[in-house]
Design a protein around this motif. Structure first.
Motif, PDB file in Angstrom:
ATOM      1  N   THR A 275       0.662  -0.880   0.084  1.00 45.41           N
ATOM      2  CA  THR A 275      -0.054   0.116  -0.038  1.00 45.41           C
ATOM      3  C   THR A 275       1.149   1.119  -0.030  1.00 45.41           C
ATOM      4  OG1 THR A 275      -1.710  -1.011   1.375  1.00 45.41           O
ATOM      5  CG2 THR A 275      -2.258   1.332   1.390  1.00 45.41           C
TER       6      THR A 275
ATOM      7  N   ARG B 180      -2.616  -0.496  -3.567  1.00 46.40           N
ATOM      8  CA  ARG B 180      -3.258   0.282  -2.933  1.00 46.40           C
ATOM      9  C   ARG B 180      -2.881   1.282  -2.509  1.00 46.40           C
ATOM     10  NH1 ARG B 180      -3.868  -4.613  -0.881  1.00 46.40           N
ATOM     11  NH2 ARG B 180      -1.669  -4.491   0.555  1.00 46.40           N
TER      12      ARG B 180
ATOM     13  N   ASN C 112     -11.156   0.083  -0.413  1.00 49.89           N
ATOM     14  CA  ASN C 112      -9.869  -0.704  -0.086  1.00 49.89           C
ATOM     15  C   ASN C 112     -10.458  -1.775   1.136  1.00 49.89           C
ATOM     16  OD1 ASN C 112      -7.107  -0.327  -1.532  1.00 49.89           O
ATOM     17  ND2 ASN C 112      -7.097   1.673  -0.607  1.00 49.89           N
TER      18      ASN C 112
END
Length: 851
Positions: free
Chosen positions: A585, A659, A766
């Motif tokens: 991420t 992400r 997410n």
């Protein structure tokens, strides 16, 4: 706030012809306000209206209009005049109906119930505007309350400024006053009135010459103190004119001093002339030749000047100047200082504004609500079907658990538990220590820095887990700068020369010792080092670590390590929410900062973006650009976002993040939709160009807001400063009626009343729950690399803010032009000759140079 069942409001637009403008071409708000006051006073049908004294009128009943319009004529005269004179300008004021507002529709919208009439966000804005105009009616009608140029902040301006507690002297001719901010807000199922304390700098209502001396005690050697800019545009009054044996008060606007000979206007006045050397023709008093200002006032008005040698003030225009000695002028009350305070004034303002929470809460209830007329019996509100009850509402909050912080001890990872949101680095080392090599001291002051201080600095870096080679040369480099104003160009040349020499010697880092906290010198060091020569720098005013102590040295070490690519602290894996645990991420911070008062006209806004580079979330390289002045949405975001994705890929084995969580700082509620339709597509476009098959990452987009007036006063278990404990989160009771938002106070306030950050979730792909996102944001506040404490703003947004401020430093001259020069009229920002417009030198571009 409650409303009467069935209450209706009527909205009207106001148009004035001819337009009332300032000499600069903008609206003259003071004069417009005065005209509307006169219009209301002279027309019975307008006696019960509420207005913003600019563009709108709100009524509780319909006005008797023909074809939804009425045109009225109003002659203008000042408040000190007994009435209009033969030369008074007559204005045509056109009032046009702009719709009916049924308050029940707004309440239905807030409840999510049927019957909201298909309201849009624009409709909500009209309701809130009308309600704000109504709730500020009492304050606006009070002649002793001043708005200071702001329509939702109000200050009581004391006539006796020397009375204890009436004001606070900031220095440089300014005083600080206390006031209140008020705004009607919406929440789920109800209307609220947000009221908070406000503080601002004002000009004292004193003799103008006295004010000039307070700002510049030695006016004979003014240099570049900015005196002319300080008094420019001030409203001043004089009473030397007599009519029918009475002194008549006249209010005028300061244009500045005499500017010297000007062939365009056929002027030959001296530069910054006084009452003795400014000469002009006056056939009324002298048939031939010219007369001085001093003799004119003696003969025309029987005024003998006490200080004729002081510079005269132009109360006319550049084309047709009217020069008046400042000793005959008085500053009108209630004028807020809108330019930038200097460092000393800023410190004084902070000391003046800081109050413990209970003191602010008591002041709001006991002084603010009565001053604003926030009472259920106030007829100014009741007549519009509105009541406000001056009691604070109670909301429920939660205390999020404090995360442990990961450092090193004896080359092993070691958890450290914060206490009251802070911790001590003693006996712990940075998670990843950098290596300081190819460096030296650059001393712009010839002080006693010697081997002891140098070794103390290296020792502190070592204690923090860094490697540090000896400086080259070992004793550093000394280059003296001149003190005071007027030496900027000379000092700039010395700074550039020494940094260029360091670059030629292949040095990568300079510890710069400054003679004082001088913003100009600091800005030029950063400009030459980071933009032109690619050298990392840390600046310090005093290198005496023996006097400052280990905490100061450790603070410097934090900055050095981050600039060298190290990681100061991390979160243990069990304190990372699920989306961060696999290291895939990317966290992003974005911000835009705008030109401050005193900048060149059309000076650019600075847009910046920072992003984590790996799963440690301790290294945040950046991209930034200058863009159109005061444009809040980020231009060329696809370029900058692409640069951050490319760097992530270079640090993660050619893999892109799966992400992305974005914290966007600095936009208002009215810009949320624009962000989604303007910036988000640019982000997706940057991803589309880099992800195979166009399958981009999942994105979460959160807006961070610090410029709000919501404060929390604990009903039990306050912390040591009287604030809620750090980690307090509020996600109900005062949050938005539509959408997803929460308030988080992650930090412990050192002094004063803590300000929580308002987080608004605009997009969530997410799978983060409300608890997940609150925990993520809270825990990240412990990863701000420059401090051993939790910070109030989530670090991605905090770093983006620092980045934009660094861009302002590169354009320091342009952003502080009017503060540093005596002239009032400055040229516009020249994009073709700008010293900086984007990014930094390639040697430092993917580092945290901005720390």
């Amino acid at each position: 706030m409650t409303t009467k069942p069935g209450a209706e409001l009527y909205r009207y637009n106001v148009e004035i012809q001819p337009a009332i403008k300032n000499p600069s071409g903008g609206p003259n708000r003071r004069k417009i306000r005065r005209l509307i006051e006169l219009l209301i006073a002279s027309n019975d049908q307008l006696r019960n209206v509420a207005t913003d004294y600019g563009k709108f009128i709100i009524t509780a009943t319909k006005l008797p209009l023909t074809n939804n319009t009425i045109s009225l004529t109003q002659k203008f005269y000042e408040v000190e005049d007994s009435g209009p004179g033969p030369k008074s300008t007559a204005y045509k004021v056109k009032i046009t109906a702009d719709g009916r507002l049924e308050i029940q529709q707004l309440l239905n919208y807030l409840d999510g119930a049927a019957g909201s009439g298909g309201m849009t966000f624009e409709d909500k804005g009209k309701f809130l505007q009308a309600l704000n105009i109504i709730t500020t009616r009492t304050a606006n009608q009070n002649p002793h309350i001043y708005g200071g140029g702001n329509r939702n902040k109000f200050y009581t301006y004391p006539m006796d400024l020397d009375r204890p507690g009436a004001s606070f002297k900031l220095g440089g001719g300014l005083v600080a006053l206390k006031g209140f901010y008020t705004s009607v807000r919406t929440s789920t199922g109800r209307l609220l009135v947000n009221i908070n304390v406000a503080n601002a700098a004002f000009y004292p209502a004193i003799n103008l010459l006295g004010l000039m001396r307070l700002h510049t005690p030695d006016m004979a050697n003014d240099g570049r103190s900015g005196l002319e800019g300080f008094i420019a545009k001030l409203k001043v009054s004089h009473t030397y004119i007599k009519e029918n044996g009475k002194n008549i008060k006249r209010v005028k606007t300061v244009q500045g001093f005499s500017r010297g000979p000007n062939p365009k206007y056929k002027h030959d006045f001296p530069l910054r002339g006084n009452a003795r050397n400014i000469l002009f023709e006056c056939t009324e008093l002298q048939a031939t030749g010219k007369i001085s200002v001093e003799k004119f006032f003696a003969q025309k008005w029987n005024v003998r000047l006490a200080r004729p040698e002081e510079p005269c003030i132009n109360l006319g225009s550049r084309e047709k100047p009217v020069f008046v000695p400042p000793e005959l002028l008085t500053v009108e009350p209630g004028q807020q200082f809108s330019k930038k305070l200097d460092e000393g004034q800023t410190r004084s303002m902070i000391n003046f504004a800081v109050r413990r929470p209970h003191a602010n809460a008591r002041r709001i209830i006991e002084q603010g609500a009565p001053m604003m007329g926030l009472s259920p019996t106030n007829q100014n509100l009741v007549n519009f079907g509105v009541k406000v009850f001056p009691q604070m509402i109670t909301v429920r909050g939660r205390i999020l658990p404090t995360p442990s912080i990961l450092y090193k001890q004896a080359n092993r990872s070691k958890d450290l538990t914060p206490n009251f949101g802070a911790w001590n680095l003693a006996e712990h080392m940075f998670s990843v220590g950098g290596h300081l090599q190819d460096w030296t001291f650059l001393k712009f002051i010839d002080n006693a820095i010697g081997p002891r201080e140098i070794e103390g600095f290296r020792s502190m870096l070592s204690q923090c887990g860094m490697k540090c080679n000896a400086p080259t040369p070992p004793s550093g480099v000394t280059a003296a700068l001149n003190r005071g104003r007027g030496f900027e160009e000379h000092n700039d040349q010395i700074i550039e020369k020494n940094i260029r020499t360091a670059a030629e010697k292949k040095l990568k880092f300079l510890l710069v010792i400054l003679p004082s906290k001088d913003a100009f010198i600091y800005s030029r060091v950063k400009f030459w080092a980071e933009v032109h020569y690619g050298i990392q720098t840390v600046c310090s005013v005093d290198m005496s670590f023996a006097e400052k102590g280990k905490d100061y040295a450790a603070n410097v070490a934090h900055k050095v390590n981050l600039k060298l690519g190290g990681v100061n602290q991390m979160l243990p894996s069990d304190k990372l929410v699920n989306v961060l645990k696999d290291g895939k991420t990317m966290l992003v911070g974005m911000d835009v900062t705008h030109p401050s008062p005193g900048s060149l006209e059309d000076s650019p806004s600075i847009a910046g973006i920072v992003a984590s580079s790996d799963g440690r979330y301790g290294h945040w390289p950046a991209s930034m650009r200058a863009q159109e002045s005061r444009k809040e949405m980020i231009d060329k975001l696809d370029e900058m976002f692409g640069e951050r994705l490319d760097f992530w890929r270079s640090r993660n084995q050619n893999a892109l993040p799966t992400r992305i969580v974005i914290y966007r700082d600095g936009i208002s509620e009215g810009q949320y939709h624009t962000l989604l339709v303007d910036e988000l597509p640019q982000i997706r476009e940057a991803c589309k160009k880099r992800y195979p098959g166009g399958r981009g990452p999942k994105i979460s987009l959160i807006v961070c807001g610090k410029r709000h007036h919501t404060r929390f006063y604990p009903t039990s278990n306050p912390d040591r400063s009287g604030n809620p404990p750090n980690g307090t989160v509020v996600d109900r009771g005062i949050t938005m009626e539509k959408g997803w938002d929460f308030y988080l106070q992650a930090h412990s306030a050192i002094q004063g009343t803590a300000r929580p950050t308002h987080y608004v979730v605009l997009l969530e792909e997410n799978g983060l729950s409300a608890d997940d996102l609150e925990a993520l944001t809270h825990n990240l506040c412990y990863l701000y690399g420059r401090a051993t404490k939790a910070v109030s703003l989530c670090p991605p947004a905090y770093y983006a803010d620092l980045l934009c401020e660094r861009g302002r430093m590169y354009l320091y001259r342009e952003f502080n032009a009017r503060d540093n020069q005596t002239q009032i009229t400055e040229p516009k920002f020249d994009w073709n000759r700008a010293p900086w417009l984007r990014d930094v030198h390639k040697n430092v571009e993917n580092t945290m140079f901005y720390i």
